[in-house]
Write an enzyme that holds these catalytic residues in place. Structure first.
Site, PDB file in Angstrom:
ATOM      1  N   ASP A  75       1.343  38.240   2.176  1.00 32.68           N
ATOM      2  CA  ASP A  75       0.741  38.045   0.872  1.00 32.68           C
ATOM      3  C   ASP A  75       0.716  36.543   0.623  1.00 32.68           C
ATOM      4  O   ASP A  75       1.384  35.769   1.327  1.00 32.68           O
ATOM      5  CB  ASP A  75       1.516  38.786  -0.216  1.00 32.68           C
ATOM      6  CG  ASP A  75       0.639  39.181  -1.400  1.00 32.68           C
ATOM      7  OD1 ASP A  75      -0.384  38.510  -1.628  1.00 32.68           O
ATOM      8  OD2 ASP A  75       0.970  40.154  -2.101  1.00 32.68           O
ATOM      9  N   CYS A  76      -0.063  36.120  -0.352  1.00 34.04           N
ATOM     10  CA  CYS A  76      -0.353  34.690  -0.454  1.00 34.04           C
ATOM     11  C   CYS A  76       0.857  33.883  -0.893  1.00 34.04           C
ATOM     12  O   CYS A  76       1.353  34.049  -2.008  1.00 34.04           O
ATOM     13  CB  CYS A  76      -1.551  34.464  -1.369  1.00 34.04           C
ATOM     14  SG  CYS A  76      -3.064  35.105  -0.635  1.00 34.04           S
TER      15      CYS A  76
END
Length: 793
Positions: free
Chosen positions: A284-285
C-alpha cells in the site's frame, strides 16, 4: 492509499507514464528474448532483467517506474483503480468528448447485496474492457489495485463501502467472479488487465480513537485469521489465479504485513501455491516507509526497504525502496538475486498483458472509445443498482401507485444526490441521475426540499421550505443517511445513528399522516429502529451507493417498475453497539468485552440481520434433493482422494443441492436463495449459522417456480481449530434455506474427525529489531489497548 508523497511535478510527469509501449520491432530490445513472442513469460522477463544495471533495477521497484530509456523501456505507472469503474489519480479523463467519462457502477457494498456472481463477472468484464480502451489511448495503466476484499465486520470502518459485505464465504465467491471478469480466463493468451487483491491482511480500521492504520498492530488468533480474515484472499490466490496482491499498512501480531515473510511467503506463495512467475505483491502507498516508523520493525530506513523486499514485496507504492535500496545494497542487507526475483515477477506480468507484443496480435489493443459507456454497459450499471437495493420495511404502501394527478414530496440531503451516488474511488460517470431527476421524468408533480444535510447540519433554518412542500404532496419520500463526509478512507465512523436533525425532520414529516417512505443511503449500516418503530412511516429501503443511474433505480423500485430482491450483506446493529466492542478488538466470538461480531457470533438482537430483504410478493422453498441421514467422514475423505482433487476442502459434499423456490404472490420477482449451515460440531463456541451457498434466481412470475442448484463442498462443513487447521468434525448438522428458515434438512457426520487443511504455524522469532526511542509514542486512545496474543511471540 494516500497521496502525501506525490508532488505536483511527479503527478504531471506520471501522466506521461502510459505514453508508449516498448518497440520490439526497431527498438534496442528487438533482439532480446523479451521481444520473442514464442518464449515463455518467465524467460522473456529474465532476459530483460539481465540487461538492467543495478541502478536501473532499483529504480524499477517504485510504483511510478521511470523506465530505462537506453533500452527503450518507457515509464510505467503501476497504480490504477477499478473498484466500480475505472478511476484513480493516474487515470486521465479528458475535459470533454471522447475519454471524458466511463461507466460507473454501484459501490461493491450494494453489488454485494445482489448476491449475483454472474452480474459481478459481467460488471468486471466491462471495467476491464473500458480500462483497455483507455490504456490504448495512453490514459491509464494495465494493473488495477482492486478489489478491496477485507471482510466488513465492524460498521464503523470507513472503507467498508468498498467491500461486498461481512461474510467470508460470500466475499470469496464474489471475488472469484470479479477476477474472472477483470483478468479473463487463465487459459486466455492475454490478460484483460491485472487485478490486485487488497489489503493483505487484517485491515479494517482507518483512524478509530487514534488508532491510525499506519501504526495499527492487529492482534488476531490463528483461528480467527484462517476462519474469517483470510478466506477471500485464499480465493484470490489459490482458487482464482489473481495477478497481484497488496500488503496492508497494519501489522498482524507484531509484524508489518509488507515485511512479513510468514504472510507473503509461507502462506501466500507456499501454502496457497501462488507461485506463477507473473504474480507480484505491491505495498500500500508508503507502507514500506511505515515498516520503519511508526511500526518500528526495522532499525533503519535501509533495513526497512530490505526487509520488505526480502519478505516478498515486489513493488513499492511510493519512493522508499528506490531511495533506500542503494544504501541497503551498500551495507550488504540484501542481494541482487532477491531484487531480480521481484523484477522478473513484474515483467512476467506485463508480458502476459501483451506489453511487449505487436498490437496486431492482441484483441485488446484494438479497443477504442467505442467500447466505453456502451448502451449495454449503461443498462448493466442500472441492473446492478436494481439488484442490490434492499426493501427492509413495507406496510403495503410500496410499490407506489402514481399517475399524472399525483404529487410526490421528495426530501433529504440525498434526494438530489449526484456525485454522492458514486461513493469513493469513482471515476467520471457517464451521467449522474439523481432521485429528483428520476422523479421529474414520471409525469407527476414533484415537490422538492432538501432539508438538513447529513451529519453536520443541525440548523433549522433550512427546514422552513419543507413544510409547504410536504403539505402539497400526496406521498412523502425522505432520502438520507450517511455518505463520504462521515465514512471514507482515513476516517472511521463514531456513531451508528441517524442524526437528531434528520430524525426530527423525518418524525415531523411522518406526522403529516400521508404515505411515507424512507430511503436509507450509505455503505455502513445505521440503526433505523426509530424509523421501523414509527407506525406513520410506511416503508424503509436501503440504497447504499447505487452509482450513475442510482436515482432511476431507486424510483423504479419505489414505483414498482422493478421489484426489490436484494439482501443486506452485513448486520445492522443497534446504536449502542459502539459501546459494546472497541474497533481494536479483532476477535469474532463473544466475550465479556465483546458482544460478538457478524451474524455468526453477535449475541445481541440485530436491528436487521445479515440477509434481510423483503419482496413485493411471497416465496416458499422446498429442498427437493434427498440428503442421506448420515455420512461417514472416512468415506467422504476416501471419495475425495480418489477424485484426485488438490485441495480436499474443494471436494464436493454431494451433487448439487436442488431447492425449488415458488412465487405464491402475483408480482414477478427475483429471489436470492441463501443456504446456511448450523449445528453443535467442532470446537465450542459454535456459530449461530454460516452461509455455505447462494444463488439468485431471476424473474419468477407469480404462481411459478424456479430451481436453485446449490453446490456444497467438504469445506462447507468444516470448522477451524485453534491452530488454524480446517477440520471435518462428526456431529449433527442442519441446512437451512433463508433466514426464516423457509426450509431445512438435518443430517449427521459420523466417525473420526479429518483434517482438510493443515495450517502452517508462524515462526517463534517474530520480534522486532526496530528503532528505539519511540516507546509508548505511537499509541491509540483510551479504551483501545489489546493484549498481545500468546501465539504472536
Amino acid at each position: 492509499m494516500k497521496l502525501s508523497y506525490r508532488t505536483l511535478a511527479i503527478l504531471f510527469w506520471a501522466e506521461q507514464a502510459f505514453a508508449s509501449f516498448p518497440d520490439c520491432v526497431n527498438g534496442p530490445l528487438k533482439n532480446n528474448t523479451v521481444c520473442h513472442t514464442s518464449a515463455s513469460p518467465l524467460d522473456r522477463a529474465k532476459a530483460l532483467v539481465a540487461v538492467y544495471t543495478l541502478a536501473e533495477k532499483i529504480n524499477a521497484t517504485g510504483s511510478t517506474a521511470p523506465g530505462v530509456p537506453r533500452l527503450g523501456i518507457p515509464p510505467y505507472e503501476w497504480w490504477s483503480e477499478g473498484l466500480h469503474g475505472i478511476a484513480g489519480p493516474f487515470t486521465n479523463f479528458s475535459d470533454k468528448g471522447d475519454y471524458s467519462y466511463s461507466t460507473s457502477f454501484p459501490q461493491p457494498i450494494l453489488m454485494g447485496a445482489a448476491f449475483d456472481d454472474e452480474l459481478i463477472t459481467a460488471v468486471a468484464t466491462v471495467i476491464g474492457t473500458e480500462a483497455r480502451a483507455f490504456n490504448n489511448a495512453n490514459r491509464t495503466g494495465l494493473d488495477f489495485w482492486t478489489p478491496n476484499i477485507n471482510p466488513f465486520k465492524d460498521p464503523r470502518w470507513g472503507r467498508g463501502q468498498e467491500t461486498p459485505g461481512e461474510d467470508p464465504f460470500h466475499l470469496s465467491s464474489y471475488v472469484h467472479a470479479l477476477i474472472a471478469g477483470l483478468q479473463g480466463a487463465p487459459s486466455d493468451p492475454y490478460k484483460r488487465v491485472v487485478a490486485t487483491c487488497k489489503h493483505f491482511a487484517g485491515y479494517d480500521m482507518e483512524s478509530w480513537n487514534g488508532n491510525f492504520r499506519y501504526q495499527w498492530d492487529a492482534q488476531i488468533s490463528q483461528q480467527d485469521l484462517v476462519e474469517y480474515y483470510l478466506p477471500p484472499f485464499q480465493s484470490c490466490a489459490r482458487d482464482s489465479n489473481v495477478g497481484a496482491f497488496m500488503c496492508s499498512y497494519n501489522a498482524v501480531n507484531g509484524v508489518p504485513t509488507c515485511a512479513d515473510p510468514y504472510l507473503l511467503q509461507t502462506i501466500l506463495r507456499e501454502h496457497w501455491g501462488w507461485t506463477n512467475e507473473e504474480q507480484w505483491v505491491t505495498s500500500d502507498c508508503d507502507a514500506v516507509q511505515n515498516v520503519y516508523l511508526p511500526h518500528q520493525w526495522s532499525d533503519s530506513r535501509e533495513q526497512a526497504a530490505a526487509d520488505s523486499l526480502i519478505a516478498g514485496t515486489d513493488v513499492n507504492c511510493g519512493t522508499y525502496m528506490p531511495n533506500h535500496l542503494p544504501g541497503a545494497f551498500a551495507q550488504g542487507l540484501v542481494n541482487e538475486t532477491v531484487l531480480d526475483q521481484a523484477l522478473v515477477r513484474q515483467y512476467s506480468s506485463l508480458v502476459r498483458l501483451g506489453y511487449f507484443d505487436p498490437p496486431a496480435n492482441q484483441p485488446y489493443r484494438k479497443l477504442d472509445f467505442s467500447a466505453v459507456a456502451t448502451n449495454a454497459s449503461q443498462q448493466l450499471a442500472y441492473k446492478a443498482a436494481i439488484e442490490g437495493i434492499v426493501l427492509l420495511k413495507n406496510d403495503g404502501v410500496l410499490p407506489l401507485s402514481l399517475n399524472s394527478s399525483s404529487s410526490l414530496g421528495l426530501f433529504g440531503d440525498w434526494a438530489n444526490a449526484t456525485t454522492q451516488l458514486l461513493g469513493n474511488y469513482a471515476g467520471v460517470a457517464t451521467y449522474l441521475h439523481s432521485p429528483l431527476w428520476a422523479a421529474q421524468q414520471l409525469n407527476i408533480t414533484v415537490n422538492y426540499a432538501q432539508g438538513p444535510g447529513g451529519q453536520g447540519d443541525p440548523t433549522t433554518g433550512s427546514w422552513l421550505n419543507i413544510w409547504p412542500a410536504a403539505e402539497a404532496s400526496d406521498v412523502i419520500v425522505y432520502i438520507g443517511g450517511i455518505d463520504n463526509s462521515v465514512e471514507s478512507e482515513g476516517m472511521d465512523r463514531v456513531s451508528l445513528t441517524w442524526t437528531g436533525a434528520q430524525l426530527d425532520v423525518i418524525g415531523q414529516l411522518a406526522q403529516q399522516g400521508k404515505p411515507m417512505v424512507v430511503v436509507q443511503m450509505g455503505g455502513g449500516q445505521i440503526d433505523s429502529s426509530p424509523i421501523i418503530n414509527n407506525p406513520n412511516i410506511s416503508a424503509l429501503v436501503w440504497g447504499g451507493y447505487p452509482g450513475q443511474d442510482g436515482g432511476v433505480a431507486i424510483l423504479d423500485i419505489l414505483t414498482g417498475k422493478a421489484a426489490p430482491a436484494g439482501r443486506l450483506p452485513l448486520t445492522q446493529y443497534p446504536a449502542a453497539y459502539i459501546n459494546e466492542v472497541p474497533m481494536t478488538d479483532m476477535s469474532l466470538r463473544p466475550s465479556k468485552q465483546n458482544a460478538g461480531r457478524t451474524y455468526k457470533w453477535y449475541n445481541g438482537t440485530a436491528v436487521f440481520p445479515f440477509g434481510s430483504g423483503l419482496h413485493y410478493t411471497n416465496f416458499t422453498a422446498d429442498i427437493t434433493s434427498k440428503l442421506q441421514d448420515s455420512y461417514d467422514i472416512s468415506s467422504l475423505m476416501s471419495t475425495c482422494k480418489s477424485a484426485n482433487v488438490t485441495y480436499p476442502d474443494l471436494c464436493p459434499f454431494t451433487s448439487s443441492l436442488s431447492v425449488s423456490i415458488s412465487n405464491t404472490g402475483k408480482t414477478t420477482s427475483d429471489y436470492i436463495t441463501l443456504a446456511f449451515l448450523a449445528g453443535s460440531f467442532g470446537p465450542a463456541p459454535h456459530p449461530k449459522k454460516s452461509l455455505v451457498a447462494y444463488q439468485r434466481l431471476h424473474s419468477i412470475a407469480g404462481g411459478s417456480s424456479g430451481t436453485a442448484m446449490l453446490n456444497m463442498t467438504l469445506g462447507s462443513l468444516a470448522r477451524v481449530d485453534e491452530m488454524g487447521n480446517k477440520v471435518l468434525y462428526p456431529g449433527n448438522y442442519t441446512l437451512m434455506i433463508d433466514n426464516g428458515p423457509l426450509a431445512s434438512v438435518n443430517f449427521t457426520l459420523t466417525g473420526s474427525q479429518a483434517v482438510l487443511d493443515q495450517w502452517p504455524q508462524p515462526p517463534a522469532n517474530r520480534t522486532k529489531n526496530g528503532v528505539t526511542g519511540f516507546e509508548n509514542y505511537f499509541v491509540g486512545g483510551y479504551g483501545s489497548d489489546q493484549a498481545p496474543l500468546q501465539s504472536s511471540t
